[in-house]
Design a protein around this motif. Structure first.
Motif, mmCIF file in Angstrom:
data_model
loop_
_atom_site.group_PDB
_atom_site.id
_atom_site.type_symbol
_atom_site.label_atom_id
_atom_site.label_comp_id
_atom_site.label_asym_id
_atom_site.label_seq_id
_atom_site.Cartn_x
_atom_site.Cartn_y
_atom_site.Cartn_z
ATOM 1 N N ALA A 226 1.345 -1.130 0.047
ATOM 2 C CA ALA A 226 -0.042 0.447 -0.035
ATOM 3 C C ALA A 226 0.997 1.286 0.352
ATOM 4 N N GLN A 227 0.842 2.294 -0.771
ATOM 5 C CA GLN A 227 1.772 3.478 -0.717
ATOM 6 C C GLN A 227 1.062 4.459 0.165
ATOM 7 N N GLY A 228 1.505 5.465 0.531
ATOM 8 C CA GLY A 228 1.293 6.504 1.607
ATOM 9 C C GLY A 228 0.395 7.561 0.125
ATOM 10 N N PRO A 251 5.645 12.465 -4.744
ATOM 11 C CA PRO A 251 6.603 11.868 -5.566
ATOM 12 C C PRO A 251 7.382 11.237 -4.776
ATOM 13 N N GLN A 252 7.530 10.005 -5.525
ATOM 14 C CA GLN A 252 8.284 9.004 -5.056
ATOM 15 C C GLN A 252 9.928 9.168 -4.824
ATOM 16 N N PRO A 253 10.806 9.427 -3.847
ATOM 17 C CA PRO A 253 10.660 8.269 -2.872
ATOM 18 C C PRO A 253 10.119 8.023 -1.504
ATOM 19 N N PRO A 287 -2.199 16.374 -10.835
ATOM 20 C CA PRO A 287 -2.465 15.192 -10.231
ATOM 21 C C PRO A 287 -1.444 15.045 -11.997
ATOM 22 N N GLN A 288 -0.370 14.001 -11.935
ATOM 23 C CA GLN A 288 -0.189 13.063 -12.815
ATOM 24 C C GLN A 288 -1.317 11.983 -12.967
ATOM 25 N N ALA A 289 -1.381 11.224 -13.996
ATOM 26 C CA ALA A 289 -2.494 10.579 -14.273
ATOM 27 C C ALA A 289 -2.532 9.282 -13.248
ATOM 28 N N ASN A 290 -1.860 8.657 -12.715
ATOM 29 C CA ASN A 290 -1.409 7.424 -11.653
ATOM 30 C C ASN A 290 -1.680 8.146 -9.924
ATOM 31 N N GLY A 291 -1.412 9.508 -10.437
ATOM 32 C CA GLY A 291 -2.053 10.260 -8.971
ATOM 33 C C GLY A 291 -0.771 10.879 -8.392
ATOM 34 N N THR A 292 0.015 11.142 -8.802
ATOM 35 C CA THR A 292 1.436 11.379 -7.998
ATOM 36 C C THR A 292 1.419 12.744 -8.454
ATOM 37 N N ALA A 293 1.314 13.809 -7.552
ATOM 38 C CA ALA A 293 1.167 15.339 -7.115
ATOM 39 C C ALA A 293 1.752 15.756 -7.772
HETATM 40 C C1 LIG Z 1 3.684 7.905 -11.962
HETATM 41 O O1 LIG Z 1 3.453 8.920 -13.011
HETATM 42 C C2 LIG Z 1 4.930 9.370 -12.843
HETATM 43 C C3 LIG Z 1 5.584 10.195 -14.272
HETATM 44 O O2 LIG Z 1 4.999 8.936 -15.750
HETATM 45 C C4 LIG Z 1 5.983 8.449 -12.630
HETATM 46 O O3 LIG Z 1 7.690 9.067 -12.313
HETATM 47 C C5 LIG Z 1 6.004 7.651 -11.343
HETATM 48 O O4 LIG Z 1 7.283 7.427 -10.821
HETATM 49 C C6 LIG Z 1 4.548 6.943 -10.944
HETATM 50 N N1 LIG Z 1 4.332 6.984 -9.920
HETATM 51 C C7 LIG Z 1 4.016 5.766 -9.149
HETATM 52 C C8 LIG Z 1 3.740 4.639 -8.192
HETATM 53 O O5 LIG Z 1 3.911 4.849 -10.631
#
Ligand SMILES: *[C@@H]1O[C@H](CO)[C@@H](O)[C@H](O)[C@H]1NC(C)=O
Ligand SMILES: *[C@@H]1O[C@H](CO)[C@@H](O)[C@H](O)[C@H]1NC(C)=O
Ligand SMILES: *[C@@H]1O[C@H](CO)[C@@H](O)[C@H](O)[C@H]1NC(C)=O
Ligand SMILES: *[C@@H]1O[C@H](CO)[C@@H](O)[C@H](O)[C@H]1NC(C)=O
Ligand SMILES: *[C@@H]1O[C@H](CO)[C@@H](O)[C@H](O)[C@H]1NC(C)=O
Length: 423
Positions: A226-228, A251-253, A287-293
């Motif tokens: 599960a992601q934060g 944003p990761q990490p 936000p980006q398509a995958n929900g990342t800010a």
């Molecule tokens: C979400 O998308 C961004 C841009 O494509 C990418 O950098 C990031 O790693 C993705 N995050 C996840 C959790 O998959």
């Protein structure tokens, strides 16, 4: 002998005229400062004991030079609780915001994680350590309540429940009835959690209103797979919430979103992350398509950090103060106009102090940072003289005074820090 004593006591209790004369100690307020303080206080700071046998708010007077003296302990009429963590240590609730003040509303709200309730108090603005409960403690309608959001005007309070039954719930503040549930504001998160919660990974962290008061935001730490994430509800005019929340991932990490502090005038948040340092979340962009800010959001590593979990902002220095419980450092962070965040200074709170919750108050035109140093059972006071020039001006140890007054106190249970100051 014992029997006789019991019998005579029973007789005393049975005789109404005598019974009222028996000395009875009122434990709802315990005065810690028997002698009148010099000068009238400019404010107060508050934290909670969070003891499973009975939760108390500890109030300390703030004097004109920003320094503190303990004033009183006030029973919340609820119970504390401790989350399950390995190793056992301070930060029982894995949270920020367990005690919250509204200066304009002149109220204080506090969670009772062991009895699943929230208590509210009126603050006397002329003598802010004096708290009077309004209404009764109310059900949080979930389990293990850990954090509170109070609207700017002090008229609404929302609670974040972090236990088996987890989610949010909101109340309007009625000066005589206390906290009144707002219809259609009970919303579930559906976290796989326990009561008390397991953590820090996978636990709920903090709840706030956004700057405009139009959204309610909760932060939840990740626990692979599960992601934060941040859960964001729209707040309607009547205080009810949208039925579903929007999920934004940092944003990761970064993956352990903890405290959230508004970046003034930017539609953005600074979020501490005990895995890396801190994140900046830019809400001005999609936000980006995958929900990342999206937009100028970033994850910023603090080299050598251990567990950066708490934060507050000073309007006087224009900087953020991020607390690391592991390194016992306060990290002063500047966020520029482009939302780029940089650590500009670090201040030690003393080895093993385990600083946790904190708040900023303006006293005589100057900002002070009040830090609950849990393991040292102290409140540390820092004078925020200028950017990069904070100075530790007081360490107020409260353990001796509280124990002397007969109150239970445990470095691993104490939680919360919120300040009230006359503007
Ligand atoms: C979400 O998308 C961004 C841009 O494509 C990418 O950098 C990031 O790693 C993705 N995050 C996840 C959790 O998959
Ligand atoms: C919930 O968490 C427990 C303990 O970590 C785990 O054993 C269980 O598989 C989880 N359940 C779900 C539905 O993810
Ligand atoms: C909320 O989510 C549920 C389940 O995903 C969905 O059926 C419903 O349409 C959503 N409601 C709104 C107002 O978006
Ligand atoms: C913050 O400071 C600015 C000027 O430095 C001032 O205009 C504003 O009112 C202050 N805000 C608060 C909440 O004190
Ligand atoms: C708390 O203090 C004890 C004794 O000073 C120390 O052994 C321990 O590591 C400290 N814990 C934290 C979290 O700082």
């Amino acid at each position: 002998m014992k029997l006789i004593a019991t019998v005579s006591l029973a007789v005393l209790f049975l005789h109404p005229a005598l019974a009222v004369k028996l000395p009875r100690r009122d434990t709802s307020t315990v005065y810690l400062h028997p002698h009148a303080a010099t000068g009238s206080p400019r404010g107060a700071v508050y934290f909670m004991t969070n003891e499973p046998t009975g939760n108390y708010i500890i109030a300390a007077d703030v004097h004109g030079d920003g320094r503190l003296s303990l004033n009183r302990a006030v029973a919340t009429r609820g119970l504390g609780a401790k989350g399950v963590a390995v190793p056992v240590g301070p930060d029982a609730l894995f949270s920020q915001g367990s005690v919250k003040v509204s200066a304009s509303g002149e109220i204080l709200a506090v969670v009772n994680p062991g009895s699943n309730t929230v208590s509210a108090f009126a603050i006397n603005p002329r003598y802010p350590s004096a708290l009077s409960m309004i209404g009764e403690p109310v059900s949080s309608e979930g389990e293990f309540p850990i954090s509170l959001a109070v609207s700017d005007d002090g008229k609404r309070v929302c609670v974040l429940n972090g236990g088996t039954v987890n989610g949010v719930n909101c109340f309007s503040v009625d000066q005589s009835k206390g906290l009144v549930p707002i219809p259609n504001s009970l919303r579930y998160l559906g976290l796989n959690q326990t009561t008390p919660a397991n953590g820090p990974p996978g636990s709920a962290s903090n709840i706030i209103f956004n700057d405009a008061g139009s959204q309610l935001i909760a932060s939840i730490k990740g626990f692979p797979p599960a992601q934060g994430f941040l859960a964001i509800w729209d707040v309607n005019q009547d205080g009810s919430l949208s039925s579903n929340f929007t999920r934004i991932t940092p944003p990761q990490p970064s993956d352990l979103p903890f405290s959230m502090t508004i970046i003034p005038g930017k539609d953005a948040l600074l979020i501490t992350d005990p895995g890396t340092g801190f994140d900046i979340i830019d809400f001005s962009a999609q936000p980006q398509a995958n929900g990342t800010a999206g937009g100028r959001s970033s994850a910023v590593a603090i080299p050598g950090q251990s567990a950066t979990c708490w934060s507050s902002y000073s309007n006087k220095t224009g900087n953020f103060y991020l607390i690391d419980v592991g390194t016992a450092l306060v990290n002063e962070v500047h966020v520029d106009d482009n939302l780029k965040g940089t650590v500009i200074h670090q201040y030690s709170q003393g080895q093993n102090a385990a600083p946790i919750d904190n708040d900023v108050a303006t006293i005589n035109g100057k900002d002070f940072l009040y830090i609950l140093a849990a393991n040292a059972t102290s409140i540390n006071v820092m004078s925020l003289n200028a950017p990069g020039q904070a100075q530790l001006v007081q360490t107020l140890d409260f353990a001796g005074t509280l124990k002397g007054a007969g109150l239970a106190i445990n470095p691993n249970n104490v939680q919360g820090m919120s300040a009230f100051a006359e503007s």
